[in-house]
Write an enzyme that holds these catalytic residues in place. Structure first.
Site, PDB file in Angstrom:
ATOM      1  N   PRO A 160       0.795  -1.230   0.000  1.00 53.67           N
ATOM      2  CA  PRO A 160       0.000   0.000   0.000  1.00 53.67           C
ATOM      3  C   PRO A 160       0.825   1.277   0.000  1.00 53.67           C
ATOM      4  CG  PRO A 160      -0.919  -1.584   1.539  1.00 53.67           C
ATOM      5  CD  PRO A 160       0.385  -2.152   1.060  1.00 53.67           C
ATOM      6  N   ASN A 161       0.326   2.256  -0.764  1.00 52.19           N
ATOM      7  CA  ASN A 161       0.856   3.617  -0.845  1.00 52.19           C
ATOM      8  C   ASN A 161       2.165   3.725  -1.622  1.00 52.19           C
ATOM      9  OD1 ASN A 161      -1.230   4.965   0.835  1.00 52.19           O
ATOM     10  ND2 ASN A 161      -0.353   3.657   2.454  1.00 52.19           N
ATOM     11  N   ARG A 184       5.330  11.052  -2.385  1.00 55.97           N
ATOM     12  CA  ARG A 184       4.892  10.819  -1.010  1.00 55.97           C
ATOM     13  C   ARG A 184       6.066  11.010  -0.053  1.00 55.97           C
ATOM     14  NH1 ARG A 184       4.568   4.812   1.384  1.00 55.97           N
ATOM     15  NH2 ARG A 184       3.985   5.312   3.524  1.00 55.97           N
ATOM     16  N   TYR A 222      11.137   8.882   1.548  1.00 54.32           N
ATOM     17  CA  TYR A 222      11.118   7.826   0.531  1.00 54.32           C
ATOM     18  C   TYR A 222      11.821   8.206  -0.770  1.00 54.32           C
ATOM     19  CZ  TYR A 222       7.661   5.910   3.723  1.00 54.32           C
ATOM     20  OH  TYR A 222       7.019   5.423   4.846  1.00 54.32           O
ATOM     21  N   ASN A 230       8.324  -5.278  -0.691  1.00 51.46           N
ATOM     22  CA  ASN A 230       8.167  -4.157   0.215  1.00 51.46           C
ATOM     23  C   ASN A 230       6.693  -4.136   0.600  1.00 51.46           C
ATOM     24  OD1 ASN A 230       7.790  -1.772   1.580  1.00 51.46           O
ATOM     25  ND2 ASN A 230       9.121  -0.582   0.230  1.00 51.46           N
ATOM     26  N   ALA A 271       2.939  -0.595   4.755  1.00 53.47           N
ATOM     27  CA  ALA A 271       2.428  -0.634   6.125  1.00 53.47           C
ATOM     28  C   ALA A 271       1.958  -2.017   6.541  1.00 53.47           C
ATOM     29  CB  ALA A 271       1.274   0.358   6.273  1.00 53.47           C
ATOM     30  N   HIS A 321       3.749  -4.165   9.236  1.00 57.17           N
ATOM     31  CA  HIS A 321       3.555  -4.020  10.688  1.00 57.17           C
ATOM     32  C   HIS A 321       2.216  -4.552  11.186  1.00 57.17           C
ATOM     33  CE1 HIS A 321       6.861  -1.399   9.771  1.00 57.17           C
ATOM     34  NE2 HIS A 321       6.080  -0.580   9.100  1.00 57.17           N
ATOM     35  N   ASP A 324       1.514 -15.424   6.464  1.00 54.82           N
ATOM     36  CA  ASP A 324       1.049 -16.791   6.256  1.00 54.82           C
ATOM     37  C   ASP A 324       1.088 -17.170   4.777  1.00 54.82           C
ATOM     38  OD1 ASP A 324      -1.557 -16.868   8.862  1.00 54.82           O
ATOM     39  OD2 ASP A 324       0.644 -17.079   8.963  1.00 54.82           O
ATOM     40  N   GLU A 337      12.820  -9.110   2.186  1.00 54.69           N
ATOM     41  CA  GLU A 337      11.985  -7.987   2.645  1.00 54.69           C
ATOM     42  C   GLU A 337      12.763  -6.694   2.447  1.00 54.69           C
ATOM     43  OE1 GLU A 337      10.726  -8.594   6.660  1.00 54.69           O
ATOM     44  OE2 GLU A 337      10.128  -6.507   6.956  1.00 54.69           O
ATOM     45  N   HIS A 396      12.658  -2.382   2.759  1.00 51.39           N
ATOM     46  CA  HIS A 396      12.040  -1.129   3.185  1.00 51.39           C
ATOM     47  C   HIS A 396      12.937   0.009   2.702  1.00 51.39           C
ATOM     48  CE1 HIS A 396       9.376  -3.508   5.620  1.00 51.39           C
ATOM     49  NE2 HIS A 396      10.427  -4.111   6.144  1.00 51.39           N
ATOM     50  N   ILE A 397      12.346   0.978   2.051  1.00 57.14           N
ATOM     51  CA  ILE A 397      13.112   2.105   1.520  1.00 57.14           C
ATOM     52  C   ILE A 397      13.738   2.888   2.678  1.00 57.14           C
ATOM     53  CG2 ILE A 397      12.877   4.315   0.296  1.00 57.14           C
ATOM     54  CD1 ILE A 397      10.541   2.863  -1.282  1.00 57.14           C
ATOM     55  N   SER A 398      12.936   3.100   3.708  1.00 57.18           N
ATOM     56  CA  SER A 398      13.424   3.839   4.887  1.00 57.18           C
ATOM     57  C   SER A 398      13.991   2.850   5.906  1.00 57.18           C
ATOM     58  CB  SER A 398      12.266   4.625   5.518  1.00 57.18           C
ATOM     59  OG  SER A 398      11.275   3.723   6.030  1.00 57.18           O
ATOM     60  N   ARG A 403      12.456   5.049  12.886  1.00 58.62           N
ATOM     61  CA  ARG A 403      11.197   5.765  12.777  1.00 58.62           C
ATOM     62  C   ARG A 403      10.294   5.492  13.965  1.00 58.62           C
ATOM     63  NH1 ARG A 403       8.838   5.142   6.923  1.00 58.62           N
ATOM     64  NH2 ARG A 403       7.656   6.967   7.667  1.00 58.62           N
ATOM     65  N   ARG A 449       6.659   1.093  13.702  1.00 53.93           N
ATOM     66  CA  ARG A 449       7.268   0.570  12.480  1.00 53.93           C
ATOM     67  C   ARG A 449       8.444  -0.378  12.769  1.00 53.93           C
ATOM     68  NH1 ARG A 449       5.092   3.873   8.333  1.00 53.93           N
ATOM     69  NH2 ARG A 449       4.540   5.948   9.091  1.00 53.93           N
TER      70      ARG A 449
HETATM   71  O1  LIG Z   1      10.327   2.228   4.148  1.00 51.58           O
HETATM   72  C1  LIG Z   1       9.433   1.638   3.493  1.00 51.58           C
HETATM   73  O2  LIG Z   1       9.576   1.318   2.286  1.00 51.58           O
HETATM   74  C2  LIG Z   1       8.102   1.275   4.146  1.00 51.58           C
HETATM   75  C3  LIG Z   1       6.970   1.839   3.388  1.00 51.58           C
HETATM   76  C4  LIG Z   1       5.793   2.186   3.958  1.00 51.58           C
HETATM   77  O3  LIG Z   1       4.764   2.559   3.203  1.00 51.58           O
HETATM   78  C5  LIG Z   1       5.653   2.267   5.430  1.00 51.58           C
HETATM   79  O4  LIG Z   1       4.303   2.011   5.868  1.00 51.58           O
HETATM   80  C6  LIG Z   1       6.630   1.369   6.142  1.00 51.58           C
HETATM   81  O5  LIG Z   1       6.578   1.562   7.538  1.00 51.58           O
HETATM   82  C7  LIG Z   1       8.049   1.612   5.603  1.00 51.58           C
END
Ligand SMILES: O=C(O)[C@@H]1C=C(O)[C@@H](O)[C@H](O)C1
Length: 152
Positions: A11-12, A19, A24, A75, A78, A81, A88, A99, A101-103, A108, A112
């Protein structure tokens, strides 16, 4: 050596590039996909990608990957978490995954810091920006063996 990789963005991440760019970055998701496609072409790896804002769509796509994909780079956004369902699904299809994560989620908000996936991942990459995707694909290409006749 892996011959097929599925990249999953949660998502997102469709908003990547606009964003919260201070967190990011400014690279867009299409740019990430273009780079990953070229990287996989160079590595002779079949590459597919999905981005969805819907947990069940991602679960269904992971199910569909069984028998067709050697490795997953994910990735979860959200869902990292919150999602036992995603955990599963990944465990259930028995496809090795990395796995990303960009950040750096550990720098944070506390919520997270926990991932429902990390203890099942082959590797976890966080804080490298979008380079984390490139690093994950390179690692998969070098260290994940083909299982059976998995093909896209
Ligand atoms: O760092 C990222 O790529 C992750 C991306 C998201 O959208 C967040 O909800 C995660 O907490 C971190």
């Amino acid at each position: 050596m892996a011959k097929s990789i599925l990249l999953i963005n949660g998502p997102n991440l469709n908003l990547l590039g606009t964003r919260e760019p201070s967190i990011y970055g400014t690279t867009t998701l299409p740019d990430v996909i273009d780079s990953a496609t070229a990287q996989c072409d160079r590595l002779s790896i079949k590459f597919t990608h999905i981005q969805s804002n819907h947990e069940g769509v991602l679960v269904d796509r992971i199910h569909e990957a069984r028998g067709h994909v050697d490795a997953i780079v994910i990735n979860p956004g959200a869902l990292t978490h919150t999602s036992v369902a995603l955990r599963d699904a990944l465990v259930g299809v028995d496809i090795p995954f990395v796995e990303v994560h960009i950040s750096n989620i550990h720098k944070r908000e506390a919520f997270r810091h926990h991932s429902y996936l990390s203890d099942k991942a082959e590797a976890v990459i966080c804080g490298l920006g979008v380079f984390g995707y490139e690093a994950a694909i390179d690692w998969v290409a070098k260290y994940v063996e083909v299982k059976g006749n998995a093909r896209l």
